[in-house]
Scaffold this active site. Structure first.
Site, PDB file in Angstrom:
ATOM      1  N   GLU A   1       4.183  -5.137   7.318  1.00 17.66           N
ATOM      2  CA  GLU A   1       3.354  -4.087   7.919  1.00 17.66           C
ATOM      3  C   GLU A   1       3.700  -3.806   9.375  1.00 17.66           C
ATOM      4  OE1 GLU A   1       2.337  -6.345   5.802  1.00 17.66           O
ATOM      5  OE2 GLU A   1       0.766  -5.574   4.492  1.00 17.66           O
TER       6      GLU A   1
ATOM      7  N   GLY B   1       0.556  -5.172   0.780  1.00 18.94           N
ATOM      8  CA  GLY B   1      -0.555  -5.275  -0.162  1.00 18.94           C
ATOM      9  C   GLY B   1      -0.152  -5.939  -1.475  1.00 18.94           C
TER      10      GLY B   1
ATOM     11  N   ALA C   1       0.852  -1.189   0.000  1.00 20.41           N
ATOM     12  CA  ALA C   1       0.000   0.000   0.000  1.00 20.41           C
ATOM     13  C   ALA C   1       0.891   1.243   0.000  1.00 20.41           C
ATOM     14  CB  ALA C   1      -0.879  -0.015   1.242  1.00 20.41           C
TER      15      ALA C   1
ATOM     16  N   GLU D   1      -0.353  -9.519  -0.668  1.00 25.09           N
ATOM     17  CA  GLU D   1      -1.778  -9.816  -0.413  1.00 25.09           C
ATOM     18  C   GLU D   1      -2.535  -9.959  -1.728  1.00 25.09           C
ATOM     19  OE1 GLU D   1      -2.171  -6.471   2.371  1.00 25.09           O
ATOM     20  OE2 GLU D   1      -2.823  -7.930   3.869  1.00 25.09           O
TER      21      GLU D   1
HETATM   22  C1  3H9 Z   1       0.582  -2.269   3.311  1.00 31.59           C
HETATM   23  O1  3H9 Z   1       0.825  -2.810   2.264  1.00 31.59           O
HETATM   24  C2  3H9 Z   1      -0.739  -2.370   4.006  1.00 31.59           C
HETATM   25  C3  3H9 Z   1      -1.585  -3.446   3.429  1.00 31.59           C
HETATM   26  O2  3H9 Z   1      -1.639  -4.529   4.319  1.00 31.59           O
HETATM   27  C4  3H9 Z   1      -2.980  -2.975   3.089  1.00 31.59           C
HETATM   28  C5  3H9 Z   1      -3.724  -2.336   4.202  1.00 31.59           C
HETATM   29  C6  3H9 Z   1      -5.161  -1.962   3.881  1.00 31.59           C
HETATM   30  N1  3H9 Z   1       4.569   3.587  -0.086  1.00 31.59           N
HETATM   31  O3  3H9 Z   1      13.184   2.206  -0.096  1.00 31.59           O
HETATM   32  P1  3H9 Z   1      13.561   2.826  -1.379  1.00 31.59           P
HETATM   33  C7  3H9 Z   1       9.173   5.012  -1.810  1.00 31.59           C
HETATM   34  S1  3H9 Z   1       1.733  -1.318   4.100  1.00 31.59           S
HETATM   35  C8  3H9 Z   1       5.008   4.803  -0.460  1.00 31.59           C
HETATM   36  O4  3H9 Z   1      14.570   3.918  -1.386  1.00 31.59           O
HETATM   37  P2  3H9 Z   1      14.697   0.341  -2.246  1.00 31.59           P
HETATM   38  C9  3H9 Z   1      10.283   5.446  -0.873  1.00 31.59           C
HETATM   39  O5  3H9 Z   1       9.802   6.367   0.071  1.00 31.59           O
HETATM   40  C10 3H9 Z   1       3.123  -1.296   3.022  1.00 31.59           C
HETATM   41  N2  3H9 Z   1       6.276   5.032  -0.875  1.00 31.59           N
HETATM   42  O6  3H9 Z   1      13.947   1.729  -2.483  1.00 31.59           O
HETATM   43  C11 3H9 Z   1      11.260   6.061  -1.846  1.00 31.59           C
HETATM   44  O7  3H9 Z   1      10.785   7.366  -2.172  1.00 31.59           O
HETATM   45  P3  3H9 Z   1      11.803   8.576  -2.452  1.00 31.59           P
HETATM   46  C12 3H9 Z   1       3.896  -2.559   3.076  1.00 31.59           C
HETATM   47  C13 3H9 Z   1       7.101   3.991  -0.911  1.00 31.59           C
HETATM   48  O8  3H9 Z   1      14.854  -0.230  -3.601  1.00 31.59           O
HETATM   49  C14 3H9 Z   1      11.114   5.182  -3.077  1.00 31.59           C
HETATM   50  O9  3H9 Z   1       9.842   4.558  -2.966  1.00 31.59           O
HETATM   51  N3  3H9 Z   1       5.083  -2.409   2.291  1.00 31.59           N
HETATM   52  C15 3H9 Z   1       6.707   2.700  -0.526  1.00 31.59           C
HETATM   53  O10 3H9 Z   1      15.878   0.535  -1.384  1.00 31.59           O
HETATM   54  C16 3H9 Z   1      12.173   4.124  -3.203  1.00 31.59           C
HETATM   55  O11 3H9 Z   1      12.194   3.372  -1.997  1.00 31.59           O
HETATM   56  C17 3H9 Z   1       6.220  -1.937   2.829  1.00 31.59           C
HETATM   57  O12 3H9 Z   1       6.301  -1.644   4.001  1.00 31.59           O
HETATM   58  C18 3H9 Z   1       5.374   2.518  -0.104  1.00 31.59           C
HETATM   59  N4  3H9 Z   1       4.911   1.304   0.261  1.00 31.59           N
HETATM   60  O13 3H9 Z   1      13.688  -0.562  -1.414  1.00 31.59           O
HETATM   61  C19 3H9 Z   1       7.381  -1.828   1.882  1.00 31.59           C
HETATM   62  N5  3H9 Z   1       7.767   1.869  -0.661  1.00 31.59           N
HETATM   63  O14 3H9 Z   1      12.559   8.131  -3.658  1.00 31.59           O
HETATM   64  C20 3H9 Z   1       8.065  -0.495   2.046  1.00 31.59           C
HETATM   65  C21 3H9 Z   1       8.773   2.617  -1.122  1.00 31.59           C
HETATM   66  O15 3H9 Z   1      10.896   9.739  -2.653  1.00 31.59           O
HETATM   67  N6  3H9 Z   1       9.137  -0.315   1.104  1.00 31.59           N
HETATM   68  N7  3H9 Z   1       8.387   3.895  -1.276  1.00 31.59           N
HETATM   69  O16 3H9 Z   1      12.651   8.681  -1.222  1.00 31.59           O
HETATM   70  C22 3H9 Z   1      10.335  -0.903   1.211  1.00 31.59           C
HETATM   71  O17 3H9 Z   1      10.584  -1.692   2.112  1.00 31.59           O
HETATM   72  C23 3H9 Z   1      11.380  -0.554   0.218  1.00 31.59           C
HETATM   73  O18 3H9 Z   1      11.050   0.695  -0.343  1.00 31.59           O
HETATM   74  C24 3H9 Z   1      11.565  -1.581  -0.908  1.00 31.59           C
HETATM   75  C25 3H9 Z   1      12.501  -0.991  -1.998  1.00 31.59           C
HETATM   76  C26 3H9 Z   1      12.175  -2.844  -0.307  1.00 31.59           C
HETATM   77  C27 3H9 Z   1      10.254  -1.902  -1.575  1.00 31.59           C
END
Ligand code: 3H9
Length: 702
Positions: free
Chosen positions: A128, A105, A65, A108
């Protein structure tokens, strides 16, 4: 065929390919879920399409998400109309084709598809809990149905990313493709193969049960790390619902539990920490057309505890690293320590033996400077004294190939002075690792005045490539992390003069969320180390606030755990700190000699005395332009000092109290205690305008 800018449906013969395109990581931002639903409906209504593939453009499947949308009141589709529900209702099968990340998500949605295939490098997970919520898109109900309650609990309460081959073994992924195969082509072929199979395999139709006691055992096992938090327990409750309720009731229970978490303080703080960790990589005043140098050959000077840990960090991330020391004996001892560290990880089960051997084989002991002359990055990690480091930098300047970067693992020394002994100060910067260097995530990159943008970017990138979080700090005594922490370290001893005991202070900080109290940490690190720094500072500054109680313990040979006595006493072979009446007597004696009035402290007073002193210092650092952002200080405290993550960080926590309250208290302690509590100008200005710390505008980086 194109439906929405962020999701498009293409036809590949009789297969509909639904492509998510929401850079950079395909989060479920505005329009994405709606786009997937539209494409599913279109494909289901199209008689020429037999099956569908759901795939991501760019570097990932779907990263989850959109975290920026949480807590904003953004409208979400109700249960029954979400992508997951539309996938469940689909009359035609859907294959999730996973590369990069399928997280939250993203996974999911994949679990609501009928089949999942992945490339070997893909990772899946439900992280999450790490942002203070639970998988609210059916993840807590579908994952246990795929992998069983026990594994689901482990994955959901840890949030770990599971590599595709392991996910296949667990039953999350149906097929891992051979390395190098084209994912889209393979997914289309797979979809064609399964297109006519009925009934459609839906995860929601599976059942799962759990043995008695699994959930309580899980609650017990996470109790230490989940202290003061709700999300991990709500995750367990939701998985428990999967094992006890019909699917639709479980989904409703998941939604109730999710709603309790979304706007909780811990979720807000953890979201803040997530974005602060990404912001810290940005260097706003450096030119955007300069890139970090892609180094390949690192070297470390000094095979002591720090040097060894730094070499391990390189080896852990696939680099062949050379390590040099003044003597063969030093090298041998260093290598022995490295071997022991790895062996401990193998014994604990966190590292496989063959992986240990691969890492050890990447560490090369070398005898002299000529052996490292061809390296492109050198990290010096010798004894923390200018007169020891200077000759090394002179020598490095002489022998290292042109363009090699010279970094120093100093924790406080003047990097301009050190750079000045070389003829290439533009290639010199500080890279301050935290101990143990192979474990602690923070790398403080220290910026001397002549360092080139390429040098600074290379140092920052070096940290990231070896699994660290790099943060930029100005060249000031103690840099940002230790300088902002120093007043805390003094204040905790001054509290003893006024009537506190080490165990009382430690308990307050443990209750706050630290894994260990600061006095117990001091005993672990060695009290003699702090004493050295105090001596140096007292010599340099006649107004330096001495800490007679700490000095007295060191004089008595109470160096901490290594002498079985420090702030606490220790039994032989046991690291448990025991309050020591002898220490209490010394405290009383010194306090009496100093004539300090004694009083009782509340936990809040203790907490605020320690942390407000650091908040004030951090404001001074910002007003001097030695850090880019208050949130960078937070990242440093999270990863350098173990500040509880669910409290966001030092400055975020202080914002929760309010800048005006913090200022008023500091101003009052200034009256009471004098100069060491003089409020920073920036703090006063923020209080006057009621501007939160996280919106503070620091001076340009100096
Ligand atoms: C969820 O899914 C809830 C569900 O259960 C549904 C509920 C109803 N959203 O980390 P990076 C941005 S909760 C918004 O540098 P990497 C990040 O801020 C979510 N933005 O890259 C950055 O922006 P900027 C569960 C996001 O390659 C850019 O993308 N998922 C999100 O080192 C690049 O990110 C997570 O918790 C996001 N979800 O790592 C995963 N993700 O360039 C969270 C990233 O402006 N994300 N951004 O600074 C991560 O763990 C890492 O970003 C990932 C990539 C491993 C995916």
């Amino acid at each position: 065929m194109s439906d929405s800018p962020v999701v498009r449906l293409e036809k590949d013969g009789d297969i509909g390919v639904i492509i998510v395109n929401y850079p950079p990581v395909n989060a479920l931002g505005p329009g994405v879920s709606e786009g997937i639903i539209d494409s599913l409906n279109t494909a289901n209504a199209d008689p020429s399409i037999k099956a569908m593939v759901l795939i991501g453009d760019g570097r990932s499947f779907i990263a989850g998400a959109d975290i920026r949308g949480f807590g904003t009141g953004r409208k979400r589709a109700p249960i029954g109309q979400r992508t997951y529900d539309v996938l469940d209702a689909s009359a035609k099968p859907v294959v999730a084709a996973i590369h990069g990340f399928a997280l939250g998500g993203g996974l999911e949605n994949a679990m609501a598809c009928h089949y999942r295939i992945a490339v070997p490098s893909a990772k899946v997970g439900l992280p999450e809990v790490l942002i203070g919520i639970l998988p609210g898109g059916g993840g807590t109900q579908r994952l246990p149905r795929l992998v069983g309650a026990q594994t689901a609990l482990e994955m959901i309460t840890s949030g770990r990313h599971v590599p595709a081959p392991e996910a296949a073994k667990l039953g999350i992924i149906d097929e891992v493709l051979p390395d190098g195969t084209n994912l889209r082509e393979s997914a289309v072929a797979y979809a064609r193969k399964i297109a006519d199979i009925r009934p459609l395999p839906r995860v929601r139709d599976k059942t799962v049960t759990a043995e008695q006691g699994v959930f309580d055992a899980c609650r017990k096992s996470i109790a230490r790390r989940a202290r003061n938090q709700k999300a991990p327990y709500h995750c367990i409750a939701a998985v428990e619902a999967a094992c006890t309720l019909p699917f639709d009731d479980g989904i409703r229970r998941e939604a109730e539990l999710f709603a309790e978490l979304e706007t909780s303080d811990e979720a807000k703080a953890l979201r803040y920490a997530f974005f602060a960790e990404r912001e810290v990589a940005k260097l706003p005043d450096l030119p955007t057309n300069v890139a970090p140098y892609d180094f390949e050959k690192p070297a470390v000077i000094g095979a002591g505890t720090m040097g060894g840990g730094i070499a391990m960090s390189f080896a852990d991330f696939g680099y062949d690293v050379k390590i040099m020391d003044a003597s063969q004996e030093g090298l041998d001892r260093g290598m022995e320590r490295i071997r022991n560290n790895y062996a401990t990880s193998v014994k604990r089960g966190s590292l496989a033996e063959d992986e240990m051997n691969r890492r050890l084989a990447r560490i090369h002991l070398v005898a002299g400077y000529d052996d490292i002359a061809n390296c492109d990055v050198v990290v010096e990690a010798v004894f923390e004294r200018m007169d020891v480091k200077k000759p090394i930098f002179e020598k490095l300047d002489e022998v290292m190939k042109p363009g090699a970067f010279l970094f120093s693992n100093t924790s406080a020394l003047d990097m301009d002075e050190l750079a000045s002994v070389t003829k290439r100060p533009e290639y010199v910067a500080g890279t301050h690792f935290f101990s143990p260097a192979n474990v602690m995530k923070l790398l403080e990159v220290v910026r001397p005045s002549k360092a080139s943008p390429e040098t600074l970017m290379t140092a920052m990138a070096m940290g990231r490539r070896i699994g660290k979080i790099s943060a930029m700090a100005g060249n000031t005594d103690g840099f940002v992390a230790n300088r902002s922490r120093a007043p805390f370290n003094s204040e905790m001893v001054i509290l003893l003069e006024e009537g506190c005991l080490p165990e009382q202070v430690d308990q307050v900080m443990i209750d706050f969320g630290y894994p260990m109290g600061p006095f117990a940490v001091g005993d672990l690190a060695g009290l003699d180390i702090g004493a050295e720094g105090r001596k140096r500072r007292a010599l340099a500054n006649p107004n330096y606030r001495k800490l007679p109680i700490a000095d007295k313990l060191v004089e008595m040979g109470r160096f901490g755990q290594k002498t079985s006595a420090g702030w606490y006493r220790y039994e032989k072979g046991d690291r448990t700190p025991h309050p020591d009446p002898e220490v209490a007597a010394i405290i009383r004696q010194v306090a009496a000699e100093m004539n300090v009035p004694q009083k009782d402290f509340t936990p809040t007073e203790i907490l605020q005395r320690l942390l407000f002193s650091s908040v004030n210092e951090a404001c001074k650092i910002l007003e001097e332009g030695k850090a880019y952002r208050a949130s960078d200080v937070d990242v440093m405290w999270l990863h350098g000092f173990g500040f509880p993550r669910y409290r966001g960080g030092l400055m975020y926590w202080a914002d929760g109290i309010g800048v005006k309250t913090v200022y008023a208290q500091i101003a009052s302690w200034h009256q009471q205690y004098g100069e060491r509590w003089a409020p920073s100008r920036l703090l006063r200005a923020l209080a006057e305008t009621n501007t939160p710390f996280r919106e503070a505008k620091p001076a340009p980086f100096a």
